[in-house]
Scaffold this motif. Structure first.
Motif, PDB file in Angstrom:
ATOM      1  N   ARG A 212       0.820  -1.218   0.000  1.00 20.52           N
ATOM      2  CA  ARG A 212       0.000   0.000   0.000  1.00 20.52           C
ATOM      3  C   ARG A 212       0.857   1.273   0.000  1.00 20.52           C
ATOM      4  O   ARG A 212       0.389   2.335  -0.415  1.00 20.52           O
ATOM      5  N   ARG A 213       2.090   1.167   0.427  1.00 23.39           N
ATOM      6  CA  ARG A 213       2.950   2.356   0.463  1.00 23.39           C
ATOM      7  C   ARG A 213       3.320   2.859  -0.929  1.00 23.39           C
ATOM      8  O   ARG A 213       3.853   3.964  -1.071  1.00 23.39           O
ATOM      9  N   TRP A 214       3.048   2.054  -1.940  1.00 22.04           N
ATOM     10  CA  TRP A 214       3.279   2.501  -3.314  1.00 22.04           C
ATOM     11  C   TRP A 214       2.297   3.592  -3.739  1.00 22.04           C
ATOM     12  O   TRP A 214       2.519   4.277  -4.731  1.00 22.04           O
ATOM     13  N   GLU A 215       1.206   3.741  -3.017  1.00 26.41           N
ATOM     14  CA  GLU A 215       0.151   4.662  -3.455  1.00 26.41           C
ATOM     15  C   GLU A 215       0.648   6.094  -3.591  1.00 26.41           C
ATOM     16  O   GLU A 215       0.176   6.850  -4.454  1.00 26.41           O
ATOM     17  N   ILE A 216       1.619   6.479  -2.769  1.00 28.27           N
ATOM     18  CA  ILE A 216       2.100   7.863  -2.836  1.00 28.27           C
ATOM     19  C   ILE A 216       2.928   8.136  -4.085  1.00 28.27           C
ATOM     20  O   ILE A 216       3.219   9.290  -4.406  1.00 28.27           O
ATOM     21  N   HIS A 217       3.288   7.081  -4.823  1.00 30.26           N
ATOM     22  CA  HIS A 217       4.164   7.253  -5.983  1.00 30.26           C
ATOM     23  C   HIS A 217       3.412   7.341  -7.312  1.00 30.26           C
ATOM     24  O   HIS A 217       4.028   7.251  -8.373  1.00 30.26           O
ATOM     25  N   THR A 218       2.093   7.502  -7.252  1.00 25.03           N
ATOM     26  CA  THR A 218       1.336   7.692  -8.486  1.00 25.03           C
ATOM     27  C   THR A 218       0.453   8.924  -8.386  1.00 25.03           C
ATOM     28  O   THR A 218      -0.109   9.210  -7.331  1.00 25.03           O
ATOM     29  N   ALA A 219       0.343   9.625  -9.521  1.00 25.63           N
ATOM     30  CA  ALA A 219      -0.605  10.731  -9.634  1.00 25.63           C
ATOM     31  C   ALA A 219      -1.925  10.227 -10.205  1.00 25.63           C
ATOM     32  O   ALA A 219      -2.870  11.003 -10.380  1.00 25.63           O
ATOM     33  N   GLY A 220      -1.996   8.932 -10.498  1.00 27.36           N
ATOM     34  CA  GLY A 220      -3.191   8.342 -11.070  1.00 27.36           C
ATOM     35  C   GLY A 220      -3.884   7.413 -10.092  1.00 27.36           C
ATOM     36  O   GLY A 220      -3.858   7.615  -8.876  1.00 27.36           O
ATOM     37  N   ALA A 221      -4.465   6.353 -10.629  1.00 26.65           N
ATOM     38  CA  ALA A 221      -5.202   5.391  -9.811  1.00 26.65           C
ATOM     39  C   ALA A 221      -4.250   4.421  -9.116  1.00 26.65           C
ATOM     40  O   ALA A 221      -3.117   4.208  -9.557  1.00 26.65           O
ATOM     41  N   PHE A 222      -4.742   3.828  -8.028  1.00 29.28           N
ATOM     42  CA  PHE A 222      -3.971   2.833  -7.291  1.00 29.28           C
ATOM     43  C   PHE A 222      -4.885   1.667  -6.943  1.00 29.28           C
ATOM     44  O   PHE A 222      -6.020   1.864  -6.500  1.00 29.28           O
ATOM     45  N   THR A 223      -4.384   0.435  -7.151  1.00 24.98           N
ATOM     46  CA  THR A 223      -5.138  -0.749  -6.741  1.00 24.98           C
ATOM     47  C   THR A 223      -4.201  -1.742  -6.067  1.00 24.98           C
ATOM     48  O   THR A 223      -2.976  -1.678  -6.226  1.00 24.98           O
ATOM     49  N   LEU A 224      -4.779  -2.673  -5.326  1.00 25.34           N
ATOM     50  CA  LEU A 224      -4.019  -3.728  -4.667  1.00 25.34           C
ATOM     51  C   LEU A 224      -4.776  -5.036  -4.828  1.00 25.34           C
ATOM     52  O   LEU A 224      -5.982  -5.099  -4.571  1.00 25.34           O
ATOM     53  N   SER A 225      -4.083  -6.074  -5.253  1.00 23.26           N
ATOM     54  CA  SER A 225      -4.672  -7.407  -5.413  1.00 23.26           C
ATOM     55  C   SER A 225      -3.764  -8.425  -4.748  1.00 23.26           C
ATOM     56  O   SER A 225      -2.536  -8.280  -4.767  1.00 23.26           O
TER      57      SER A 225
END
Length: 248
Positions: A212-225
């Motif tokens: 989930r810590r990857w979310e800060i590295h996108t200006a777009g959408a974020f998902t986790l599976s």
């Protein structure tokens, strides 16, 4: 206008699997110590349901055994970008497993700076770039490298009993780990591309919170599976992961 493959220029160690779609491409970045051949099945699954798949080969292994290893992840990513006619392929999808996800992230930053569209980054079993500098350093001594690979899993135990294989594995892993240990990335580093993270529910190295810590590295959408399995869950879910990537 997308060029025909015959008109494109790529280094011979970038492995292409022709896909069904005429536009776009998926670029696959192996894990630390991993060779392109280990992702041949995954590339084939991606290509069966989508665009061309390209697997990059890092130095110090397989057909790049004599190529010197870059000192940094950033330099490795820049060298991989310079080795292909990526701008002519249409929107890129990047997929990296473990350390390969961080290399893919830096490759994406280089691509975006050069005006190449990156639609999405798929992060598989990897910690976020901004967390790496404060993490324990990865081992580089021979015995510790082997122990670390055994702990991660994903390597056939029969190969680990082969001294020649171990020598080549340690050489490749050490080159990747040395670059990774020098890596530092700020929390403000972002891709315009969407970031989709995937992991194994039983991965003792990369937890759901870590992904989930990857979310800060996108200006777009974020998902986790999440899939059943450990750090190399992907080996048991090749078709399902490829279908998930292609569905986006």
């Amino acid at each position: 206008m997308i060029k025909e493959q015959s008109q494109l220029t790529f280094a011979p160690w970038i492995k292409r699997t022709p896909g069904q779609s005429a536009t776009g491409a998926t670029v696959v970045f192996p894990h630390a110590g991993g060779a392109a051949a280990a992702y041949r099945g995954f590339a084939a699954a991606l290509a069966r349901g989508g665009a061309d798949a390209y697997v990059v080969q890092y130095p110090q292994r397989a057909d790049r055994l004599s190529h010197p290893a870059p000192d940094t992840v950033e330099q490795l990513a820049a060298d991989l970008f310079a080795a292909g006619d990526w701008a002519q392929l249409g929107p890129l999808t990047l997929f990296g497993h473990c350390m390969g996800a961080v290399i893919a992230f830096e490759f994406g930053r280089v691509a975006e700076r050069h005006g190449v569209e990156v639609g999405q980054l798929w992060v598989s079993a990897s910690q976020a770039p901004s967390t790496i500098a404060d993490s324990p350093r990865l081992p580089t001594a021979d015995a510790e490298v082997v122990a670390n690979m055994v702990d991660l899993g994903g390597t056939d135990p029969r190969l680990l009993a082969d001294e020649d294989f171990i020598e080549l594995l340690v050489r490749a892993v050490r080159a990747d780990y040395l670059a990774f240990n020098r890596y530092a990335c700020g929390a403000d580093a972002r891709l315009a591309a969407d970031i989709h993270t995937i992991g194994g529910r039983s991965d003792h190295r990369i937890s759901e919170d870590t992904l989930r810590r990857w979310e800060i590295h996108t200006a777009g959408a974020f998902t986790l599976s999440l899939f059943d399995g450990g750090h190399f869950y992907i080996n048991h879910h090749i078709d399902a992961v490829a279908e998930l990537v292609n569905a986006r």
